[in-house]
Structures are given as C-alpha cells and as structure tokens.
Design an enzyme around this catalytic site. Structure first.
Site, short mmCIF file in Angstrom:
data_model
loop_
_atom_site.label_atom_id
_atom_site.label_comp_id
_atom_site.label_asym_id
_atom_site.label_seq_id
_atom_site.Cartn_x
_atom_site.Cartn_y
_atom_site.Cartn_z
N ASP A 192 0.85 -1.19 0.00
CA ASP A 192 0.00 0.00 0.00
C ASP A 192 0.89 1.25 0.00
OD1 ASP A 192 -1.66 -2.17 0.71
OD2 ASP A 192 -3.01 -0.88 1.84
N LYS A 232 -7.34 3.06 -2.95
CA LYS A 232 -7.71 3.07 -1.53
C LYS A 232 -7.94 4.52 -1.11
CE LYS A 232 -5.35 1.99 2.88
NZ LYS A 232 -4.14 1.34 3.45
N LYS A 261 -10.56 -0.23 -1.87
CA LYS A 261 -10.34 -0.42 -0.44
C LYS A 261 -10.68 0.86 0.32
CE LYS A 261 -6.73 -1.49 2.97
NZ LYS A 261 -5.32 -1.92 3.18
#
Length: 298
Positions: free
Chosen positions: A138, A201, A237
């Site tokens: 990430d 995300k 996400k």
C-alpha cells in the site's frame, strides 16, 4: 499515455456533484445486511487487519499474526480475515510467522503515510518489502504534488512503484481527505489506475480525515468507467475510521451498487482497511449465530 490524455479521455461526470440521494439510498439498503450472516462473513473476509503504531515491534507483530493463525482453529466454521497489514520493515515477520495461506501479506511502504521523500527511496523500500515476503504493498500518492497540479509527476512515480512491486499487488492510497473536490478524487483515481494499480484506496487513517461515503462513491464510479474502457477490473479499499458493522455494510453496499456483487464477494477486488472493525464484526457474526462473542479477539 500522459496524465492530460487520461484526464481528457475520462472527463469528470458532473452528476457526481449530486450523489447524496444515492448515498442515502445505499445507507438504507445496507441495513438488511446487519442480519445477513453470509454478507457479514464476506465483509470480515475482506478486512485488512492492520497494526500501524509507532510502538510496533517484531514481537508485537508476531503476537498480532498469532491471533490470525489461531482463528482457524478457534472458529473453523468462519472465514478468516483477508489480509494483515503492517509496516514494511515487518514483511519478514509476516513471511515467517503467518501460516494461513488465504490471508494476504500486506505492508505500507514508500514513505507511508506522508509520501514525502525521494522517488528512488520509495522504489527501493517497495522492492525490499516485496523481496522480504510482502504480497501486497500500500503506497500513498504524492499528495502535495497532485494538489499543485503536477499530475505527470504523480503518474510517473506511480508507474515506477508499480514496476518495483513486480508480481505483488499494488494498492494506491489517494488520501481523499486532503483532496478538495470530487473532481480531484476522480482524477487521482484514474491516474492510479492508469499506472496499473491493482487497488485504489481512500485514506491512510493517519493524516487528514478518513474515508467518507462520498469519496467511496466517486472512486467506485471511476473504477466502473475505467473497467468499461480498459476491460480491467481494479479493486477498491475504503480505509480510515471504519470501526462498526453499520459503517462496513454501507461501504459494502456502495461498492455492490456501483460495481456488482461479484466485486464485493472477492477479496482480491474488495478490501476494508481496519484495526477495530474485526472485533466488532466478529461479535456481530457470533451473536447472529447465538454464540458467545469475545469482547476482543484480535
């Protein structure tokens, strides 16, 4: 393809400025899932169980992972979480300690959460984390450069990070709380996807505000437009402040309504970043089954 070409190809849909009615409908529709064991377990199986504390250590991360390892024995009839997310330095701990093959080994890297360092340092950290055993990484976009309109820099940097991840999955954090409009969230989503992100995300949960339904709606709309044009599904996400089943089912319904049931049923396309949600969701699932729920399992 340049950043400007991407922006020109995917013009911002002005109707996204008026999405409150759709969000309220999703909020109402999502309430039925609070008594749906199958949906709650699907959401649980989409959680990235996260510890990102300044006090994390090798021993604390081992203990954290041990709870996931024990879960299958303690609750053999339930699905496990989708992944464990830790700082990049603990990638070797995940590789050596995690015994559940279905749980993904995720790390935050590239100068998380600020993303304020040299691009080559970010690339090196990502590559080192993957070589140490991370299967997902990430990273945060260079938010300041994005806000200054340096879209080409953001795109090029993400492409470099994509190369560094190799076969691992890349999840790109937009830090939507720092972006000033729906249109900026739309553009950032498309730049990340064009850079071959596997997921986009919402937030780090460290800087600015966390996830909002509005940001989720815009990002999922961008994912739908990109999939239609490119024939490639990108995961989503939501992260940053999701702690209750009520919140989780709302995001589940936003994603389902825009991207389909298939997307939310597959944790390679839908993940929730959370450190507190797992316990409250487990309690809800066990209560529905008429079983005693621990106050805190993870």
């Amino acid at each position: 393809m340049t950043a400007q070409q991407i922006i020109d190809e995917f013009p911002y849909p002005v109707q996204l400025d008026n999405i409150q009615a759709n969000i309220e409908k999703a909020r109402i529709d999502s309430q039925k899932y609070l008594s749906d064991d199958a949906v709650l377990q699907t959401i649980f199986n989409s959680i990235d169980l996260t510890t990102l504390s300044a006090t994390d250590s090798a021993s604390s991360v081992r203990n954290f992972v041990s709870r996931v390892n024990s879960f299958a024995a303690d609750y053999p009839d339930l699905k496990n979480v989708g992944g464990i997310c830790v700082y990049a330095v603990f990638a070797p701990i995940l590789k050596s300690t995690l015994r559940v093959e279905s749980v993904h080994r995720a790390v935050v890297a590239a100068c998380f959460p600020s993303s304020q360092t040299f691009t080559d340092i970010k690339v090196a950290e990502v590559a080192k984390a993957v070589s140490a055993g991370a299967t997902e990484v990430d990273v945060v976009i260079s938010v300041g450069e994005f806000l200054d309109g340096n879209y080409e820099f953001v795109l090029d940097e993400l492409r470099s990070l994509r190369t560094a991840t190799g076969s691992a999955r890349l999840k790109v954090i937009l830090e939507t709380g720092a972006l000033t409009s729906h249109e900026e969230i739309w553009i950032a989503s498309l730049l990340a996807m064009e850079a071959s992100a596997d997921f986009i995300k919402t937030s780090t949960g460290k800087n600015c505000s966390g996830v909002t339904p509005e940001a989720a709606y815009v990002m999922c709309s961008a994912i739908a437009a990109f999939a239609k044009a490119r024939g490639r599904k990108v995961g989503f996400k939501p992260a940053g402040g999701i702690s209750s089943p009520d919140e989780a089912v709302l995001y589940y319904e936003i994603v389902r309504s825009l991207l389909g049931t298939e997307q939310v049923s597959n944790n390679t396309l839908f993940r929730i970043g959370a450190s507190r949600l797992a316990n409250s969701l487990l309690q809800k699932i066990l209560t529905l089954k008429g079983r005693t729920a621990p106050e805190k399992y993870f």
